[in-house]
Design an enzyme around this catalytic site. Structure first.
Site, short mmCIF file in Angstrom:
data_model
loop_
_atom_site.label_atom_id
_atom_site.label_comp_id
_atom_site.label_asym_id
_atom_site.label_seq_id
_atom_site.Cartn_x
_atom_site.Cartn_y
_atom_site.Cartn_z
N ASP A 136 -55.43 -12.17 48.48
CA ASP A 136 -54.61 -10.99 48.70
C ASP A 136 -55.20 -9.73 48.09
OD1 ASP A 136 -52.78 -12.12 50.31
OD2 ASP A 136 -51.50 -12.81 48.67
N HIS B 52 -45.95 -14.42 45.83
CA HIS B 52 -46.45 -15.18 47.00
C HIS B 52 -47.05 -14.15 47.97
CE1 HIS B 52 -46.85 -18.39 49.78
NE2 HIS B 52 -45.60 -18.65 50.07
N HIS C 53 -54.15 -17.80 40.64
CA HIS C 53 -53.56 -18.64 41.68
C HIS C 53 -53.04 -19.92 41.05
CE1 HIS C 53 -53.01 -20.80 45.45
NE2 HIS C 53 -52.97 -19.61 46.00
N1 CMC Z 1 -52.62 -11.04 35.30
C1 CMC Z 1 -52.56 -11.31 33.98
N2 CMC Z 1 -52.32 -12.54 33.47
C2 CMC Z 1 -52.11 -13.54 34.33
C3 CMC Z 1 -52.16 -13.32 35.73
C4 CMC Z 1 -52.44 -12.03 36.20
N3 CMC Z 1 -52.48 -11.78 37.51
N4 CMC Z 1 -51.92 -14.49 36.37
C5 CMC Z 1 -51.72 -15.40 35.40
N5 CMC Z 1 -51.86 -14.82 34.18
C6 CMC Z 1 -51.77 -15.53 32.88
C7 CMC Z 1 -50.34 -15.85 32.52
O1 CMC Z 1 -49.75 -14.84 31.74
C8 CMC Z 1 -50.50 -17.14 31.75
O2 CMC Z 1 -50.92 -16.83 30.45
P1 CMC Z 1 -50.51 -17.78 29.20
O3 CMC Z 1 -51.17 -19.09 29.46
O4 CMC Z 1 -51.07 -17.06 28.03
O5 CMC Z 1 -49.02 -17.86 29.20
C9 CMC Z 1 -51.66 -17.84 32.44
O6 CMC Z 1 -52.45 -16.78 33.03
C10 CMC Z 1 -51.23 -18.82 33.53
O7 CMC Z 1 -50.37 -18.12 34.43
P2 CMC Z 1 -49.12 -18.76 35.16
O8 CMC Z 1 -48.12 -17.72 35.49
O9 CMC Z 1 -48.62 -19.94 34.37
O10 CMC Z 1 -49.79 -19.31 36.46
P3 CMC Z 1 -49.01 -19.75 37.75
O11 CMC Z 1 -49.83 -20.80 38.36
O12 CMC Z 1 -47.59 -20.06 37.47
O13 CMC Z 1 -48.99 -18.41 38.64
C11 CMC Z 1 -49.63 -16.71 40.14
C12 CMC Z 1 -49.89 -18.13 39.64
C13 CMC Z 1 -50.43 -16.47 41.42
C14 CMC Z 1 -48.12 -16.52 40.46
C15 CMC Z 1 -50.04 -15.70 39.02
O14 CMC Z 1 -51.43 -15.86 38.75
C16 CMC Z 1 -49.74 -14.27 39.39
O15 CMC Z 1 -48.63 -13.82 39.14
N6 CMC Z 1 -50.73 -13.53 40.01
C17 CMC Z 1 -50.50 -12.22 40.50
C18 CMC Z 1 -49.76 -12.30 41.83
C19 CMC Z 1 -50.67 -12.71 42.96
O16 CMC Z 1 -51.76 -12.19 43.12
N7 CMC Z 1 -50.16 -13.64 43.80
C20 CMC Z 1 -50.86 -14.06 45.01
C21 CMC Z 1 -51.30 -15.48 45.03
S1 CMC Z 1 -52.41 -15.78 46.42
C22 CMC Z 1 -51.40 -15.70 47.80
C23 CMC Z 1 -50.54 -16.88 48.00
O17 CMC Z 1 -51.11 -17.99 48.12
O18 CMC Z 1 -49.32 -16.70 48.10
#
Ligand code: CMC
Length: 428
Positions: free
Chosen positions: A364, A265, A306
């Site tokens: 971010d 987050h 995201h």
């Molecule tokens: N790098 C590599 N792979 C990723 C990433 C990433 N940053 N983000 C998602 N993926 C992959 C993930 O492994 C999954 O792959 P698969 O379908 O093969 O299992 C797929 O993309 C979907 O990911 P998810 O984890 O199911 O997506 P989510 O909606 O649960 O998570 C997120 C969203 C923001 C937590 C995630 O993209 C992440 O961890 N990003 C990095 C952290 C980040 O930058 N967070 C800030 C968000 S913006 C600020 C805010 O609003 O708080």
């Protein structure tokens, strides 16, 4: 509201009719509130398909990259408005007139100073405490100092608490930073605008005034503005849940700060810089892209992806422009760290894995780079996010308190042991 209904069949029979509600924009929602009467709960871990409340504050269409505050697109607010005006909009529901704006600005300035005992409270933290750990504690502790405005049923109390939170957050954030680096606290200067004042408290010293380039104050203002609200994310939902028990606003916002801290987050902007440090140089980018794609490797490209935006993050588009401007003003375009960030952005935007999974740089990624360029240490990044987000949290808390609500109480799918007989200690 609509007359439409959804019908659920249990094992192909026993129909249960559920009303469908229509919002102004976005998905219709099936009201499952009465399902419990039929002996069922819904199961939606991580709330990927659950609307937890009605809200008039912010709307997001993640597929189209739309973010509206009270109906106004974020791009337009970023271009034509400023953070303090957005605070008024989020809190009050409409844009202020010129008089309303200057009176609101005056109210916020009037509350920027903090009580001396709060200063002593901050001084009590270990010198190297992480600023987020201090902010978590200090915001909660505000309820022990500003207890003359804690009656949540009193409109005037709610307003004073909201103004105090918005006004004092930059002061508290800067004081936590000063404590962290061992410098004397710098008091707010009410001649300055909100964001310039924050930079003054961060970078001024009793010996030397901080001279701020207008473009940098503007960049700071954009960071606050772009982080101001984001509908029912983890921290805002936490604030609402805490508030639903009747807890005071300072306690609820402290809960929001805690929820924001995690790297998935608000902690992501700090994690972006740690990641850039870890990558080290441009030659290593491909190795890290490979790691990010490897399912067996926990490494993720921080600042990419995201939960809601699956096309692009409209805040990132604005932040990218500000980022380029700041790097130019500070003549940092050729700095190895910022060149590395730009190269990583380019490679990830062109890589099939990231394109297919719609993993674009989020707000971010760019805010982390701007804050680093401004000379703000990474430990302060999430504190700055929390400072900007405070108005969103308090607006949602206020919206909940002023509408009919009950304590939030999710249920569960129990997967533990069935009833079993207790075995006395000497027989185990
Ligand atoms: N790098 C590599 N792979 C990723 C990433 C990433 N940053 N983000 C998602 N993926 C992959 C993930 O492994 C999954 O792959 P698969 O379908 O093969 O299992 C797929 O993309 C979907 O990911 P998810 O984890 O199911 O997506 P989510 O909606 O649960 O998570 C997120 C969203 C923001 C937590 C995630 O993209 C992440 O961890 N990003 C990095 C952290 C980040 O930058 N967070 C800030 C968000 S913006 C600020 C805010 O609003 O708080």
């Amino acid at each position: 509201m609509s007359d439409r209904k959804a019908t659920i069949l249990i094992d192909g029979e026993h129909p249960i009719e559920l009303p469908i509600h229509k919002g102004t924009l976005g998905q219709d929602v099936i009201d499952v509130g009465t399902l419990g009467n039929h002996g069922y709960f819904t199961y939606d871990p991580s709330f990927t398909a659950t609307a937890s409340c009605r809200s008039e504050i912010t709307y997001i269409d993640g597929n189209k990259g739309v973010l509206l505050h009270r109906g106004y697109p974020i791009e337009e607010l970023a271009e034509k408005s400023d953070y303090i005006e957005l605070c008024y909009l989020l809190l009050e529901g409409s844009l202020p007139t010129a008089d309303q704006k200057s009176s609101f600005e005056h109210d916020i300035k009037y509350h920027t100073m903090v009580n001396r005992s709060l200063e002593q409270f901050i001084s009590g933290f270990r010198w190297d405490a992480h600023p987020m750990s201090m902010v978590c504690g200090v915001v909660g502790a505000m309820s022990s100092i500003y207890h003359d405005s804690l009656d949540i049923t009193n409109q005037e109390h709610r307003k004073i608490s909201a103004h105090r939170l918005i006004a004092k957050m930059p002061t508290i954030a800067a004081m936590c930073y000063k404590h962290f680096i061992g410098q004397p606290y710098i008091y707010p200067d009410n001649k300055l605008g909100y964001s310039e004042n924050f930079l003054h408290m961060m970078f001024g010293t009793p010996c030397e005034k901080y001279e701020c380039h207008p473009a940098l104050a503007q960049a700071m203002d954009k960071i606050f503005l772009l982080h101001a609200d984001h509908e029912q994310n983890a921290s805002t939902s936490t604030v609402r849940l805490a508030g639903s028990s009747g807890a005071n606003p300072f306690a609820c916002i402290a809960a929001g700060v805690a929820a924001l801290w995690g790297p998935a987050h608000g902690g992501a902007n700090e994690a972006v810089l740690s990641m850039l440090d870890e990558i080290g140089s441009e030659e290593n980018i491909n190795e890290y892209i490979k790691k990010a794609k490897d399912k067996n490797d926990p490494f993720r490209l921080m600042g990419f992806g995201h939960r809601v935006y699956k096309n692009y993050d409209p805040r990132a588009t604005v932040m990218k422009l500000t980022c380029d401007e700041v790097l130019e003003v500070l003549e940092l375009e050729n700095d190895p760290l910022f060149k590395l960030a730009k190269k990583l952005e380019k490679i990830a935007l062109e890589d099939d894995y990231f394109v297919e999974k719609k993993l674009y740089p989020n707000v971010d990624f760019y805010s982390g780079i701007i804050l680093k360029a401004l000379g703000i240490p990474t430990e302060m990044f999430t504190v700055i996010f929390a400072t900007g987000r405070t108005v969103g949290w308090i607006s949602h808390w206020n919206e909940m308190i002023t509408n009919p609500y009950r304590i939030g109480r999710p249920r569960q799918l129990y997967t533990g042991a069935d009833v079993r007989a207790f075995v006395p200690l000497n027989e185990r």
